[in-house]
Design a protein around this motif. Structure first.
Motif, PDB file in Angstrom:
ATOM      1  N   ALA A 157       8.515   7.046  30.973  1.00 47.49           N
ATOM      2  CA  ALA A 157       8.672   6.090  29.877  1.00 47.49           C
ATOM      3  C   ALA A 157       8.865   6.815  28.551  1.00 47.49           C
ATOM      4  N   GLY A 158       8.156   7.924  28.357  1.00 48.20           N
ATOM      5  CA  GLY A 158       8.334   8.708  27.146  1.00 48.20           C
ATOM      6  C   GLY A 158       9.726   9.303  27.043  1.00 48.20           C
ATOM      7  N   HIS A 159      10.248   9.798  28.181  1.00 48.19           N
ATOM      8  CA  HIS A 159      11.616  10.327  28.183  1.00 48.19           C
ATOM      9  C   HIS A 159      12.605   9.235  27.776  1.00 48.19           C
ATOM     10  N   ALA A 160      12.432   8.034  28.331  1.00 51.16           N
ATOM     11  CA  ALA A 160      13.355   6.933  28.049  1.00 51.16           C
ATOM     12  C   ALA A 160      13.291   6.538  26.578  1.00 51.16           C
ATOM     13  N   ALA A 161      12.082   6.464  26.036  1.00 52.02           N
ATOM     14  CA  ALA A 161      11.932   6.067  24.635  1.00 52.02           C
ATOM     15  C   ALA A 161      12.564   7.099  23.701  1.00 52.02           C
ATOM     16  N   GLN A 162      12.398   8.387  24.020  1.00 45.49           N
ATOM     17  CA  GLN A 162      13.013   9.403  23.166  1.00 45.49           C
ATOM     18  C   GLN A 162      14.535   9.300  23.202  1.00 45.49           C
ATOM     19  N   ASN A 163      15.107   8.973  24.344  1.00 38.05           N
ATOM     20  CA  ASN A 163      16.555   8.746  24.405  1.00 38.05           C
ATOM     21  C   ASN A 163      16.970   7.628  23.457  1.00 38.05           C
ATOM     22  N   VAL A 164      16.173   6.570  23.422  1.00 34.58           N
ATOM     23  CA  VAL A 164      16.470   5.448  22.530  1.00 34.58           C
ATOM     24  C   VAL A 164      16.425   5.906  21.074  1.00 34.58           C
ATOM     25  N   TYR A 165      15.399   6.651  20.727  1.00 28.91           N
ATOM     26  CA  TYR A 165      15.288   7.169  19.363  1.00 28.91           C
ATOM     27  C   TYR A 165      16.506   8.006  18.977  1.00 28.91           C
ATOM     28  N   LEU A 166      16.876   8.953  19.840  1.00 30.30           N
ATOM     29  CA  LEU A 166      17.956   9.881  19.495  1.00 30.30           C
ATOM     30  C   LEU A 166      19.307   9.173  19.422  1.00 30.30           C
ATOM     31  N   LEU A 167      19.549   8.240  20.332  1.00 31.67           N
ATOM     32  CA  LEU A 167      20.785   7.463  20.258  1.00 31.67           C
ATOM     33  C   LEU A 167      20.808   6.632  18.980  1.00 31.67           C
ATOM     34  N   GLY A 168      19.645   6.120  18.594  1.00 39.76           N
ATOM     35  CA  GLY A 168      19.564   5.351  17.359  1.00 39.76           C
ATOM     36  C   GLY A 168      19.937   6.171  16.140  1.00 39.76           C
ATOM     37  N   VAL A 169      19.507   7.430  16.106  1.00 36.42           N
ATOM     38  CA  VAL A 169      19.889   8.299  14.992  1.00 36.42           C
ATOM     39  C   VAL A 169      21.404   8.449  14.945  1.00 36.42           C
ATOM     40  N   GLU A 170      22.015   8.642  16.106  1.00 35.03           N
ATOM     41  CA  GLU A 170      23.468   8.799  16.190  1.00 35.03           C
ATOM     42  C   GLU A 170      24.204   7.557  15.679  1.00 35.03           C
ATOM     43  N   LEU A 171      23.639   6.377  15.944  1.00 31.69           N
ATOM     44  CA  LEU A 171      24.334   5.119  15.660  1.00 31.69           C
ATOM     45  C   LEU A 171      23.868   4.429  14.380  1.00 31.69           C
ATOM     46  N   GLY A 172      22.896   5.001  13.689  1.00 30.31           N
ATOM     47  CA  GLY A 172      22.383   4.367  12.485  1.00 30.31           C
ATOM     48  C   GLY A 172      21.502   3.172  12.763  1.00 30.31           C
ATOM     49  N   ILE A 173      20.816   3.207  13.904  1.00 32.19           N
ATOM     50  CA  ILE A 173      19.947   2.105  14.320  1.00 32.19           C
ATOM     51  C   ILE A 173      18.524   2.642  14.470  1.00 32.19           C
ATOM     52  N   GLY A 174      17.589   1.950  13.829  1.00 32.12           N
ATOM     53  CA  GLY A 174      16.211   2.392  13.847  1.00 32.12           C
ATOM     54  C   GLY A 174      15.395   1.738  14.941  1.00 32.12           C
ATOM     55  N   THR A 175      14.280   2.406  15.282  1.00 30.48           N
ATOM     56  CA  THR A 175      13.325   1.849  16.232  1.00 30.48           C
ATOM     57  C   THR A 175      11.950   2.398  15.917  1.00 30.48           C
ATOM     58  N   CYS A 176      10.948   1.777  16.485  1.00 38.66           N
ATOM     59  CA  CYS A 176       9.580   2.258  16.382  1.00 38.66           C
ATOM     60  C   CYS A 176       8.865   1.896  17.680  1.00 38.66           C
ATOM     61  N   ALA A 177       8.395   2.891  18.397  1.00 36.94           N
ATOM     62  CA  ALA A 177       7.734   2.640  19.677  1.00 36.94           C
ATOM     63  C   ALA A 177       6.405   1.925  19.447  1.00 36.94           C
ATOM     64  N   VAL A 178       6.232   0.790  20.096  1.00 37.92           N
ATOM     65  CA  VAL A 178       5.022  -0.023  19.950  1.00 37.92           C
ATOM     66  C   VAL A 178       4.242   0.003  21.265  1.00 37.92           C
ATOM     67  N   GLY A 179       2.991   0.426  21.168  1.00 37.25           N
ATOM     68  CA  GLY A 179       2.113   0.415  22.336  1.00 37.25           C
ATOM     69  C   GLY A 179       0.911  -0.488  22.151  1.00 37.25           C
ATOM     70  N   ALA A 180       0.771  -1.052  20.950  1.00 34.42           N
ATOM     71  CA  ALA A 180      -0.363  -1.923  20.638  1.00 34.42           C
ATOM     72  C   ALA A 180       0.001  -3.363  20.965  1.00 34.42           C
ATOM     73  N   PHE A 181      -0.368  -3.798  22.142  1.00 36.57           N
ATOM     74  CA  PHE A 181      -0.108  -5.185  22.543  1.00 36.57           C
ATOM     75  C   PHE A 181      -1.076  -5.577  23.640  1.00 36.57           C
ATOM     76  N   ASP A 182      -1.185  -6.865  23.855  1.00 31.68           N
ATOM     77  CA  ASP A 182      -2.002  -7.412  24.936  1.00 31.68           C
ATOM     78  C   ASP A 182      -1.152  -7.414  26.198  1.00 31.68           C
ATOM     79  N   ASP A 183      -1.503  -6.578  27.150  1.00 30.33           N
ATOM     80  CA  ASP A 183      -0.685  -6.436  28.357  1.00 30.33           C
ATOM     81  C   ASP A 183      -0.425  -7.770  29.039  1.00 30.33           C
ATOM     82  N   GLU A 184      -1.473  -8.546  29.215  1.00 29.14           N
ATOM     83  CA  GLU A 184      -1.327  -9.800  29.951  1.00 29.14           C
ATOM     84  C   GLU A 184      -0.465 -10.803  29.187  1.00 29.14           C
ATOM     85  N   GLU A 185      -0.568 -10.815  27.864  1.00 32.87           N
ATOM     86  CA  GLU A 185       0.254 -11.727  27.077  1.00 32.87           C
ATOM     87  C   GLU A 185       1.727 -11.328  27.121  1.00 32.87           C
ATOM     88  N   VAL A 186       2.002 -10.025  27.070  1.00 31.55           N
ATOM     89  CA  VAL A 186       3.392  -9.574  27.200  1.00 31.55           C
ATOM     90  C   VAL A 186       3.937  -9.948  28.569  1.00 31.55           C
TER      91      VAL A 186
END
Length: 207
Positions: A157-186
């Motif tokens: 999952a960390g590898h996948a998220a870093q790919n998203v970050y790096l592609l975002g830099v290339e395309l001018g699109i931002g992201t922020c990895a969020v891990g603070a959530f209620d698992d069952e509600e998601v």
């Protein structure tokens, strides 16, 4: 009678083929990588969505290997995308089918507010035009590696998220990895099966 139930079939969308030809050096992308929480009021097109999904779990070889390393090539991750109104695709929650590079709509309608509420009311999830949700089906990997497979899934999952970050830099699109959530509600918002657990939420938007 022969057509009864056909309208209940989920919407399936074949995505455009991703353009893997970038313009930047990888060191430049790494140096510029940041977590960004403010996004412009601008939609993400279907080709851009296609590129981000491919970066997370897309097929990158004739043998079926993917864009991220996976222990034993077992690929325990699933990728969902939560799309809001005014984005490049119809609002709803979709599951990415890596083998076909396509999307299956699982829930219609703009679910960003509900996903935000499940993530402790994180406003950037509500405001971003789309969010990726990376989840794991642990039995795919623990069946071979036992409890150690849990760690392997989290690493992937960390590898996948870093790919998203790096592609975002290339395309001018931002992201922020969020891990603070209620698992069952998601899980309720995305109607995940019992054997699937959310790991990451990655809102995406132009900066």
């Amino acid at each position: 009678m022969g057509n009864q139930g056909l309208t209940d079939l989920p919407m399936k969308i074949k995505l455009p083929e991703p353009d893997a030809a970038g313009k930047s050096h990888i060191e430049e992308l790494i140096a510029k990588r940041r977590s960004l929480r403010e996004y412009a009021d601008r939609e993400l097109s279907e080709p851009l969505i296609s590129r981000f999904l491919w970066a997370t779990q897309g097929i990158s070889s004739k043998g079926g290997l993917r864009t991220v390393p996976s222990a034993g090539a077992l690929y325990p991750l699933e990728v969902h995308i939560v799309i809001g109104k005014g984005s490049g695709l119809e609002a709803g929650i979709y599951r990415y089918i890596a083998e076909e590079h396509s999307l299956i709509q699982e829930i219609p309608g703009d679910m960003r507010t509900k996903l935000s509420e499940a993530a402790l009311s994180e406003s950037m999830i509500k405001k971003a035009p789309v969010s990726l949700v990376i989840s794991a089906v642990y039995p795919r990997i623990t069946s071979k590696y036992g409890k150690r497979g849990l760690r392997y899934a989290h690493m992937e999952a960390g590898h996948a998220a870093q790919n998203v970050y790096l592609l975002g830099v290339e395309l001018g699109i931002g992201t922020c990895a969020v891990g603070a959530f209620d698992d069952e509600e998601v899980k309720k918002v995305l109607k995940m099966p019992a054997n699937e657990d959310p790991l990451y939420i990655l809102p995406l938007g132009y900066i």
